[in-house]
Design an enzyme around this catalytic site. Structure first.
Site, PDB file in Angstrom:
ATOM      1  N   GLY A 225       0.179   9.905  -7.049  1.00 58.37           N
ATOM      2  CA  GLY A 225      -0.671   8.684  -6.851  1.00 58.37           C
ATOM      3  C   GLY A 225      -1.298   8.905  -5.562  1.00 58.37           C
ATOM      4  N   ASN A 226      -2.009   7.608  -5.142  1.00 60.45           N
ATOM      5  CA  ASN A 226      -2.799   7.502  -3.933  1.00 60.45           C
ATOM      6  C   ASN A 226      -2.603   6.054  -3.327  1.00 60.45           C
ATOM      7  OD1 ASN A 226      -5.131   5.998  -4.778  1.00 60.45           O
ATOM      8  ND2 ASN A 226      -5.523   7.752  -6.012  1.00 60.45           N
ATOM      9  N   ARG A 227      -3.130   6.015  -2.081  1.00 64.14           N
ATOM     10  CA  ARG A 227      -2.793   4.816  -1.540  1.00 64.14           C
ATOM     11  C   ARG A 227      -4.192   3.594  -1.673  1.00 64.14           C
ATOM     12  NH1 ARG A 227       0.970   5.789   2.432  1.00 64.14           N
ATOM     13  NH2 ARG A 227       0.940   7.831   3.238  1.00 64.14           N
TER      14      ARG A 227
END
Ligand code: CTP
Length: 422
Positions: A225-227
């Site tokens: 995933g990412n932020r």
């Protein structure tokens, strides 16, 4: 977080004067939270409850929370002419919750109590947040009254869906107080900067906004995933709704309250995001891809949790590339005149500066506008502020100074609105 920095001063330089009208619905108790948010962020709030509102929340609560006496009748303190003065001196009037009855009286210009008199004398922006049973909201009388108010430039929020009074549920809930607050701050800020606060320039348009970061599962408990926080996408959705658009917000793993009056479609993976965005784009006038889709996904998802192996080696993860949603939507434009907007967080490198790389990305994706954040210095993700350049395929370049994500969202919609049908 305090919101004091966002508060626009009253034209006379003082604290912005807000009139909070409260009508007789069960959601009146939620107006206490809205009142608290407004006062804590530096607004001078006068509460005007109707007689029926006082059956739900008493005068003492409004007086204590606003720090001011509370009047409901035009016959109190007559020498101060409250039925005229309160509306005349307001910078914003917000009615939350607004019953079907209040909506009807306001639409017909009635002035039979202090709140409706205030609405008739106010020349400032007016926000109305209706809350009622679904049948009342959908009744042709209410539909016509809401349309009348919107034609006059009143910001009438779409109610939220969910639990209503008693056992019923459906459309008619008051949007979250935090969302009504954000809209009030936005409308006040636009009015203070000379913007046309009554402009519902996106009315009749359907816009699709994606927000958040996608997650690609590796096994039942892990994902890539990412932020991305989703804040910029949510600001875009909220501001589009405030400017009158019908908004579909495709939201990937965002922990923020639903923006008022917006249809929210929740997704997890890039594949799901693609299907939701492409599906909604079929009837859209604009698609804004503010989400951060994961570019890669594991080729296979393990049904069982991936275990450590004894020899200390790590298991290999084979990745496949995800579809490029922005490029696909820009290529397969279903509706003529549709405007497609991408976002790019760039850092310059040996192959080019931030803007050179962004120009190349704009061309590669085939979109009309690309909002470019220079993230070389870090700190855009998760913050409330943003700084950007909007590049257009027609060669225009708009620099957006450091400011809130809401301010950037308005610039994006200004650019989109100018290009509709072009
Ligand atoms: N985007 C998309 N589908 C993807 C990846 C990105 O629609 N699979 C969209 C994003 O929502 C954003 C824009 O494309 O609006 C640019 O995202 P970015 O990650 O900068 O694009 P990439 O094509 O991944 O470029 P790079 O190779 O620089 O990572």
């Amino acid at each position: 977080m305090t919101h004091t920095d966002d508060v626009a001063a009253s034209p006379d330089g003082g604290r912005p004067r807000v009139v909070l009208g409260v009508t007789g619905g069960i959601a009146a108790y939620k107006a206490c939270e809205l009142l608290r948010l407004l006062t804590e962020s530096g607004h001078d709030v006068t509460v005007v409850p109707t007689e029926s509102a006082l059956h739900f929340v008493g005068e003492a609560t409004w007086a204590a929370l606003s720090g001011k006496p509370v009047r409901t009748s035009v016959w109190e303190d007559v020498h101060e002419v409250p039925h005229v003065r309160i509306g005349q001196s307001a910078d914003l009037v917000v009615v939350a919750p607004a019953t079907a009855d209040l909506v009807a009286r306001a639409a017909h210009g009635m002035a039979d109590d202090l709140l409706t008199s205030t609405l008739l004398t106010a020349r400032c922006p007016v926000v109305v947040a209706p809350a009622m049973h679904t049948e009342m909201w959908e009744h042709p009388a209410t539909v016509a009254n809401v349309a009348t108010l919107r034609e006059r430039g009143v910001h009438v929020l779409e109610p939220a869906e969910g639990r209503l009074t008693g056992a019923d549920s459906g459309k008619g809930r008051l949007p979250e107080p935090g969302e009504i607050f954000e809209l009030c701050v936005d409308v006040l800020a636009r009015a203070a900067t000379g913007g046309d606060h009554t402009s519902l320039d996106l009315a009749g348009r359907h816009v699709v906004v994606s927000a958040g970061g996608t997650r690609e599962p590796l096994d039942p408990v892990r994902f890539l995933g990412n932020r991305s926080s989703g804040r910029q996408g949510y600001a875009l959705a909220r501001t589009a709704a405030a400017r009158g658009a019908e908004v579909t917000l495709v939201s990937a793993n965002v922990e923020l309250p639903d923006p008022a009056g917006v249809k929210v479609v929740r997704v997890e993976t890039t594949g799901q995001l693609r299907d939701a965005v492409v599906g909604a784009a079929a009837s859209a006038d604009a698609v804004v891809m503010a989400a951060a889709p994961a570019d890669f996904r594991p080729v296979s998802v393990s049904e069982a949790k991936i275990k450590k192996v004894g020899d200390g080696s790590a298991p290999p993860i084979e990745l496949a590339q995800n579809p490029d949603i922005l490029a696909e939507v820009a290529r397969d434009r279903v509706r003529p005149g549709m405007v497609v907007v991408g976002f790019a967080a760039e850092t310059g490198d040996d192959s080019g500066s931030v803007l050179e790389l962004a120009e190349a990305k704009l061309a590669r994706k085939g979109c009309d506008l690309l909002v470019v954040n220079d993230v070389s210095g870090g700190a855009v993700f998760g913050s409330a502020d943003n700084q950007a350049v909007v590049l257009a395929a027609d060669g225009e370049r708009v620099e957006v100074p450091h400011g809130t994500k809401t301010a950037l969202a308005h610039v994006v919609w200004d650019q989109v609105a100018r290009r509709f049908g072009a």
